[in-house]
Design an enzyme around this catalytic site. Structure first.
Site, PDB file in Angstrom:
ATOM      1  N   CYS A   1     -16.301 -44.896   1.587  1.00 12.11           N
ATOM      2  CA  CYS A   1     -16.093 -43.491   1.925  1.00 12.11           C
ATOM      3  C   CYS A   1     -17.127 -42.560   1.294  1.00 12.11           C
ATOM      4  O   CYS A   1     -17.539 -41.576   1.921  1.00 12.11           O
ATOM      5  CB  CYS A   1     -14.677 -43.077   1.559  1.00 12.11           C
TER       6      CYS A   1
ATOM      7  N   LYS B   1      -8.516 -37.233   6.729  1.00 10.92           N
ATOM      8  CA  LYS B   1      -9.299 -38.098   7.604  1.00 10.92           C
ATOM      9  C   LYS B   1      -8.518 -39.385   7.851  1.00 10.92           C
ATOM     10  O   LYS B   1      -7.591 -39.713   7.124  1.00 10.92           O
ATOM     11  CB  LYS B   1     -10.667 -38.408   6.997  1.00 10.92           C
TER      12      LYS B   1
ATOM     13  N   ASP C   1      -7.722 -39.623   2.496  1.00 10.20           N
ATOM     14  CA  ASP C   1      -7.352 -40.612   3.507  1.00 10.20           C
ATOM     15  C   ASP C   1      -5.900 -40.354   3.886  1.00 10.20           C
ATOM     16  O   ASP C   1      -5.039 -40.226   3.006  1.00 10.20           O
ATOM     17  CB  ASP C   1      -7.500 -42.018   2.903  1.00 10.20           C
TER      18      ASP C   1
ATOM     19  N   HIS D   1      -3.495 -41.868   6.661  1.00  9.72           N
ATOM     20  CA  HIS D   1      -3.265 -42.783   7.778  1.00  9.72           C
ATOM     21  C   HIS D   1      -1.822 -42.767   8.254  1.00  9.72           C
ATOM     22  O   HIS D   1      -0.891 -42.757   7.433  1.00  9.72           O
ATOM     23  CB  HIS D   1      -3.598 -44.214   7.356  1.00  9.72           C
TER      24      HIS D   1
ATOM     25  N   HIS E   1      -2.602 -48.666   3.202  1.00  9.85           N
ATOM     26  CA  HIS E   1      -2.913 -47.748   2.119  1.00  9.85           C
ATOM     27  C   HIS E   1      -2.932 -46.315   2.617  1.00  9.85           C
ATOM     28  O   HIS E   1      -3.143 -46.062   3.798  1.00  9.85           O
ATOM     29  CB  HIS E   1      -4.266 -48.084   1.481  1.00  9.85           C
TER      30      HIS E   1
ATOM     31  N   ASP F   1     -11.593 -38.843  -1.790  1.00 11.34           N
ATOM     32  CA  ASP F   1     -10.476 -39.797  -1.795  1.00 11.34           C
ATOM     33  C   ASP F   1     -10.038 -40.240  -3.186  1.00 11.34           C
ATOM     34  O   ASP F   1      -9.827 -41.438  -3.438  1.00 11.34           O
ATOM     35  CB  ASP F   1     -10.844 -41.029  -0.958  1.00 11.34           C
TER      36      ASP F   1
END
Length: 213
Positions: free
Chosen positions: A156, A111, A52, A54, A86, A10
């Protein structure tokens, strides 16, 4: 191809200076990451990264619940820290940091795509209900050992390392290539202790370069 890979966790804009969830000194991981990328590529080792990723309405976002960022609650029955919005898919904040040597990355693993559950680990969501594609890729490429660094130490990175160990991988953590959120003072130090206690080997970059040459 060696049976070891470098995993960058990340290293995204939103976790670095000016980002929506900036980790203190997060940018300082990039020089360490690039040094390890060069070292790994010179030895024929794969360089991998997690990201990441989202949806805009992700349930881990404080804005979805009308609560203050960093407050605590439950999400789909699991304890949850509610974060500032975020790493929203396709946003600038979700992109890997521009100073990272992205051209060297062999594979990228998303993810946190399911809005109903958070996903700190690069292997599983927080309830271990679904896997990412990372474990399958590693097994397909006969990777048995990982060198891990990234953001953030106490979330993470920690959960990625703990899951890797549970899955049977040998894991090395480059400590100065990690930085933590530290909602509670000492969270990052405790995370390193948890990783070591579970079987990870901790190195500084200097230690790694000296002992692995």
């Amino acid at each position: 191809m060696k049976h070891r890979a470098l995993l960058l966790v990340d290293l995204q804009n939103d976790f670095c200076a000016g980002g929506a969830l900036a980790v203190p000194e997060g940018d300082s991981t990039l020089d360490v990451a690039n040094a390890l990328i060069d070292w790994s590529k010179a030895r024929g080792e794969a360089v991998l990264a997690s990201q990441d990723w989202h949806p805009a309405d992700h349930g881990s976002f404080a804005s979805q619940h009308g609560v203050e960022p960093f407050s605590q609650g439950l999400l789909d029955g699991l304890p949850q820290t509610f974060w500032p919005d975020h790493c929203v898919q396709n946003s600038t904040g979700a992109q890997l940091h521009p100073l990272l040597n992205q051209a060297a990355i062999s594979a990228l693993f998303h993810k946190g795509e399911n809005p109903e559950i958070d996903s700190y680990s690069a292997f599983f969501d927080n309830g271990q209900r679904q896997k990412t594609a990372l474990d399958a890729w590693l097994r397909t490429h006969a990777i048995a050992e990982l060198t891990v660094l990234g953001l953030a130490t106490d979330y993470c990175v920690k959960f990625t390392v703990l899951d890797a160990l549970k899955l049977g991988y040998q894991v090395n953590v480059i400590t100065d290539g990690c930085r933590g959120v530290n909602i509670q003072a000492g969270d990052s130090a405790q995370a390193f202790m948890d990783m070591a206690g579970a079987g990870a080997t901790l190195y500084t970059l200097a230690d790694w370069l000296e002992t692995q040459a």
